[in-house]
Design a protein around this motif. Structure first.
Motif, PDB file in Angstrom:
ATOM      1  N   SER A 684       0.831  -1.209   0.000  1.00 25.01           N
ATOM      2  CA  SER A 684       0.000   0.000   0.000  1.00 25.01           C
ATOM      3  C   SER A 684       0.865   1.258   0.000  1.00 25.01           C
ATOM      4  O   SER A 684       0.564   2.247  -0.698  1.00 25.01           O
ATOM      5  CB  SER A 684      -0.935  -0.017   1.208  1.00 25.01           C
ATOM      6  N   HIS A 685       1.947   1.236   0.761  1.00 25.04           N
ATOM      7  CA  HIS A 685       2.836   2.404   0.820  1.00 25.04           C
ATOM      8  C   HIS A 685       3.501   2.636  -0.538  1.00 25.04           C
ATOM      9  O   HIS A 685       3.632   3.782  -0.999  1.00 25.04           O
ATOM     10  CB  HIS A 685       3.899   2.191   1.900  1.00 25.04           C
ATOM     11  N   ALA A 686       3.928   1.547  -1.180  1.00 22.77           N
ATOM     12  CA  ALA A 686       4.570   1.696  -2.489  1.00 22.77           C
ATOM     13  C   ALA A 686       3.598   2.238  -3.523  1.00 22.77           C
ATOM     14  O   ALA A 686       3.950   3.112  -4.346  1.00 22.77           O
ATOM     15  CB  ALA A 686       5.130   0.345  -2.935  1.00 22.77           C
ATOM     16  N   ALA A 687       2.359   1.741  -3.512  1.00 22.97           N
ATOM     17  CA  ALA A 687       1.374   2.246  -4.466  1.00 22.97           C
ATOM     18  C   ALA A 687       1.057   3.711  -4.209  1.00 22.97           C
ATOM     19  O   ALA A 687       0.847   4.502  -5.151  1.00 22.97           O
ATOM     20  CB  ALA A 687       0.101   1.403  -4.398  1.00 22.97           C
ATOM     21  N   TYR A 688       1.048   4.111  -2.929  1.00 19.94           N
ATOM     22  CA  TYR A 688       0.783   5.528  -2.610  1.00 19.94           C
ATOM     23  C   TYR A 688       1.937   6.407  -3.069  1.00 19.94           C
ATOM     24  O   TYR A 688       1.724   7.527  -3.536  1.00 19.94           O
ATOM     25  CB  TYR A 688       0.569   5.663  -1.107  1.00 19.94           C
ATOM     26  N   VAL A 689       3.177   5.901  -2.951  1.00 19.40           N
ATOM     27  CA  VAL A 689       4.335   6.672  -3.410  1.00 19.40           C
ATOM     28  C   VAL A 689       4.291   6.856  -4.930  1.00 19.40           C
ATOM     29  O   VAL A 689       4.592   7.938  -5.455  1.00 19.40           O
ATOM     30  CB  VAL A 689       5.635   5.970  -2.968  1.00 19.40           C
ATOM     31  N   LEU A 690       3.858   5.823  -5.636  1.00 18.57           N
ATOM     32  CA  LEU A 690       3.759   5.920  -7.092  1.00 18.57           C
ATOM     33  C   LEU A 690       2.579   6.763  -7.541  1.00 18.57           C
ATOM     34  O   LEU A 690       2.535   7.208  -8.704  1.00 18.57           O
ATOM     35  CB  LEU A 690       3.653   4.517  -7.697  1.00 18.57           C
ATOM     36  N   GLY A 691       1.607   6.943  -6.663  1.00 17.70           N
ATOM     37  CA  GLY A 691       0.442   7.731  -7.028  1.00 17.70           C
ATOM     38  C   GLY A 691      -0.549   6.996  -7.900  1.00 17.70           C
ATOM     39  O   GLY A 691      -1.291   7.630  -8.670  1.00 17.70           O
ATOM     40  N   ILE A 692      -0.602   5.673  -7.798  1.00 18.73           N
ATOM     41  CA  ILE A 692      -1.543   4.875  -8.581  1.00 18.73           C
ATOM     42  C   ILE A 692      -2.681   4.427  -7.685  1.00 18.73           C
ATOM     43  O   ILE A 692      -2.599   4.477  -6.446  1.00 18.73           O
ATOM     44  CB  ILE A 692      -0.831   3.658  -9.214  1.00 18.73           C
TER      45      ILE A 692
END
Length: 834
Positions: A684-692
């Motif tokens: 979830s953190h990685a997806a939030y960093v990518l903005g997807i």
């Protein structure tokens, strides 16, 4: 009149008039008592409670089933909660909240419904042990018989002894049952290890050399038949060799101790404190003791079977050491130490002769002629009539007590025996030389169900290479009906898998052709087991089932055909017997959804589960039933009525979410089409960093009592973003590792700084002092001096740090040639750092 019923008092009638009427009627009835009974009451000194001076009637005894009247509620003043003041309201308005970087999903909770978990059985939660109803039956029989005479004795109740109640045991709840199951498993593992160790002792070269002295060349020839013989000839030769060896071994081996027996539960801790092993119990052995027993040939019959196995292996025969394990039972009705039968008293020869009836010497036995010729005269011996036979009336003198062999009394069925490989037929055959004196007869080794010291539940056989095989089905007559219910497979959900894992520790790692032949033989023996003859044996039977024994979530298929009928007793109605393959599991819609399947709306439920009635306490302290809602109950469906659940697909990178802003992923098939599930905590953190766009994956619920909290693990993203998310996750882990490494470095540098500071203090204290003067100063003085110098050093370091911060200097070198760095770990060059 005695038989007339009193009408219920109306609301208009007052309480005083009611009491007056009852008192008057009671006094009138008392006057109608005959003189005979009044005389008896006066003799017993019984005085009435209601007199003319006390018109108040005593409290009436409450009838059975009648609820007591609720006590009047005290009119206590309930204080009101004080309202918050204006200052407190202003403080609450000043509170500000900051926005976090990663939006947290809403915590999803669920309430467990009693009907939702339909797999649980009502009877599994509470079980009762055996209850003695003999006293209750005796009381019932006395009630049914009409007494012939009635006597009035009012003083007997006070002087009577307290009435004896039936011996009832406490029920076993689920916690106690689980504890017993864990103890049962632990005991099984210990027994397996014990048998494996004794099996290794049977392979000892010294033991086999010692036992080989009992063999003859003829026995060895019989035990190892040649391949030139026919199949029947090889088997017959092996039997003849075992017969000769058994006769030799029985004549040489002496049983002096008692072997293994069934383990029992203790009802209380006092029984364990006072418990002592019997005097004839087998002594604890080491390998050296086992070798000594092989020389003396004296011990328990269990050790005798182990030595017999070593004897066969020394002769070149493939032999197994077989043991019937005796673990603690997990069943509630198992025998306990308090139920031990009283030991039988065995009379000596003198006591038996003394108790024989004495007859008159003049008594003549009918049917015997005194003038008839004796046996020797009839045989034609010339001096037969003159021969005087010795008198048999006088008993022989008893042998000295120290010379009399010790009589060991134990179960008539063995715990240990041996299995021999019949090479001609490729089949293992049992041999028991000490207890039943039999071979090739497996069915006579099982003890009856009422045997206290021996219960055949687990039978394992260890070969010479240490591998083990479960051979219980070869010896149990009713494995599916009775034996299996006492094994771990019947109580634990993964009991069969646990038992296979326990035996895997003693496996050879591969399967031979002989193992495959034996496996097919045991499976065929289990399939040939006849149908049970009573209703109780059908419960949890793996092959057959009765409709009365079906669980709440079990139903029969519509086309199920009866395999037979059985009746509960001679007068009970006949019930149909169905095969277990015709029984299906049915679950609710929610349960099927959590398994990745859905029920179409037009499906008709195969069964409606009635709502479970919950018990609650009323105002009088009694239990009353409360329905948890619902009229028709909960519908359940079979797997044939469901289909695979297909979630909405991912469109333009947008993940479908539920009202809690997450996505249900109970099984892999619930991942939407066009999406990918990344099982990682940082997804979830990685997806939030990518903005997807992403959706946290709901993988289940963690229940604590009736309330369950959602378990969120991983995230669902679009399939084209999966690789990028995994790359970011790797980068986040690297950053976290670097931060952890930097933190540890700072901690290490701080420890080095403290170490260097202490060295600096020590150098300053003892500068210019002779070497021997340090030993003359006490430790307290040294500590005070060190504290003072440390304080000065800290002040100096703080002053240097302030000066460096203000730009007044670049720091100063410490005295003594040591360099002191700042808190961030920036040190200059020096001899202590590379």
């Amino acid at each position: 009149m005695a038989g007339r019923k009193r009408a219920a008092p109306s609301s208009a009638r007052s309480a005083a008039s009611t009491r007056t009427t009852r008192s008057t009627r009671a006094s009138g009835n008392r006057d109608a008592v005959p003189d005979v009974y009044q005389q008896m009451l006066s003799d017993a000194e019984v005085r009435p409670n209601v007199t003319a001076e006390s018109p108040e009637r005593p409290a009436k005894r409450r009838k059975p089933g009648e609820r007591p009247k609720p006590p009047p509620k005290p009119s206590a003043h309930v204080p009101e909660h004080p309202k918050p003041s204006e200052s407190e309201e202003e403080e609450d308005e000043d509170i500000e909240f900051e926005d976090v970087g990663l939006p947290l999903p809403t915590i999803q909770t669920i309430m467990r419904d009693s009907d939702e978990e339909a797999d649980d059985d009502d009877d599994d939660e509470l079980e009762f042990e055996n209850i003695d109803f003999s006293l209750a039956e005796a009381n019932a029989s006395q009630i049914n018989n009409e007494p012939k005479e009635i006597q009035l004795d009012l003083t007997a109740r006070a002087n009577a002894a307290p009435r004896r109640t039936a011996d009832r045991r406490k029920p076993i709840n689920k916690i106690e049952k689980d504890r017993r199951v864990e103890i049962h498993k632990t005991h099984l593992l210990c027994l397996l290890s014990h048998v494996a160790r004794r099996n290794r002792w049977c392979n000892d070269a010294q033991v086999q050399r010692t036992m080989k002295r009992l063999l003859t060349n003829k026995m060895i020839t019989y035990l190892n038949p040649g391949s030139n013989l026919s199949q029947f000839g090889q088997t017959n030769s092996l039997k003849e060799g075992l017969k000769q060896l058994e006769a030799k071994f029985k004549s040489e081996y002496t049983i002096t101790e008692r072997g293994l027996r069934r383990a029992l539960w203790a009802d209380s801790e006092e029984q364990l404190k006072d418990y002592q092993l019997p005097d004839d119990t087998e002594t604890v052995m080491e390998k050296s003791d086992f070798c000594e027993v092989a020389k003396s040939l004296k011990g328990s019959r269990d050790v005798g079977a182990q030595l017999y196995c070593a004897l066969l292996r020394s002769a070149g025969v493939e032999a197994r050491l077989v043991c019937s394990l005796q673990p603690l039972s997990f069943a509630p009705g198992g025998p306990s130490m308090s139920q031990a039968p009283k030991p039988k008293k065995y009379l000596s020869v003198e006591e038996r002769l003394a108790r024989q009836p004495k007859y008159d010497s003049n008594f003549e036995t009918p049917g015997i002629d005194k003038n008839a010729p004796s046996a020797l005269r009839r045989l034609g011996h010339p001096s037969a009539a003159a021969w005087q036979f010795p008198s048999m009336a006088t008993p022989r003198a008893p042998r000295p007590e120290q010379d009399a062999p010790k009589k060991i009394r134990e179960c008539q069925f063995p715990i240990y025996w041996v299995e021999v490989l019949d090479v001609a037929h490729q089949k293992w055959q049992p041999v028991d030389p000490l207890v039943t004196h039999s071979f090739w007869k497996p069915k006579i080794l099982e003890p009856p169900a009422n045997e206290r010291d021996n219960c055949m539940t687990y039978v394992v056989g260890f070969e010479a290479d240490g591998s083990v095989t479960d051979v219980t089905r070869r010896y149990a007559k009713a494995y599916n009906s009775k034996t299996r219910k006492m094994r771990i497979e019947s109580v634990a959900a993964n009991g069969e898998r646990w038992w296979r894992k326990a035996l895997k520790a003693y496996s050879r790692g591969y399967t031979t052709d002989l193992d495959q032949i034996e496996s097919n033989e045991l499976a065929a023996a289990e399939a040939r087991e006849p149908m049970p003859r009573n209703v109780a044996d059908f419960k949890d039977h793996p092959v057959y089932a009765l409709e009365r024994h079906l669980r709440r979530n079990e139903v029969l298929v519509p086309e199920a055909q009866a395999a037979g009928t059985v009746g509960a007793g001679s007068k009970g109605p006949l019930e149909r017997i169905y095969r277990r393959t015709d029984v299906r599991l049915a679950r609710t819609r929610e349960k099927w959804y959590r398994m990745g399947r859905e029920v179409p709306g037009d499906e008709v439920p195969v069964k409606w589960l009635p709502k479970r009635v919950r018990k609650q306490m009323d105002a009088f302290g009694d239990e009353e039933d409360e329905d948890d809602g619902g009229e028709a109950g909960t519908p359940i469906f079979t797997m044939e009525q469901t289909k695979l659940y297909e979630p909405p697909p991912v469109v333009n990178g947008v993940i479908p979410k539920n009202r809690f802003r997450n996505l249900d992923v109970y099984v892999p098939s619930m991942v939407p089409k066009g999406g990918a599930y990344v099982a990682d905590d940082l997804a979830s953190h990685a997806a939030y960093v990518l903005g997807i766009d992403y959706a946290p994956a709901l993988t289940g619920f963690q229940f604590r009592g009736k309330k369950g909290t959602a378990v969120l693990y991983g995230a669902v993203v679009a399939s084209e973003h999966e690789e990028a998310v995994r790359a970011v996750i790797g980068g986040l882990r690297d950053v976290a590792a670097d931060m952890e490494r930097e933190r540890r470095s700072r901690e290490v540098l701080k420890m080095w700084k403290r170490f260097l500071m202490n060295l600096r203090v020590r150098q300053r204290i003892w500068a210019g002092v002779e070497e021997g003067a340090e030993d003359e100063v006490g430790p307290d003085e040294v500590e005070k001096m060190a504290d003072e110098e440390a304080r000065k050093a800290e002040e100096l370091a703080e002053a240097e740090a302030e000066a460096e911060a203000e730009g007044e200097g670049e720091g100063s070198e410490a005295e003594g040639g040591f360099i002191v760095g700042d808190d961030d770990g920036d040190y200059g060059g020096g001899g202590f750092f590379g």
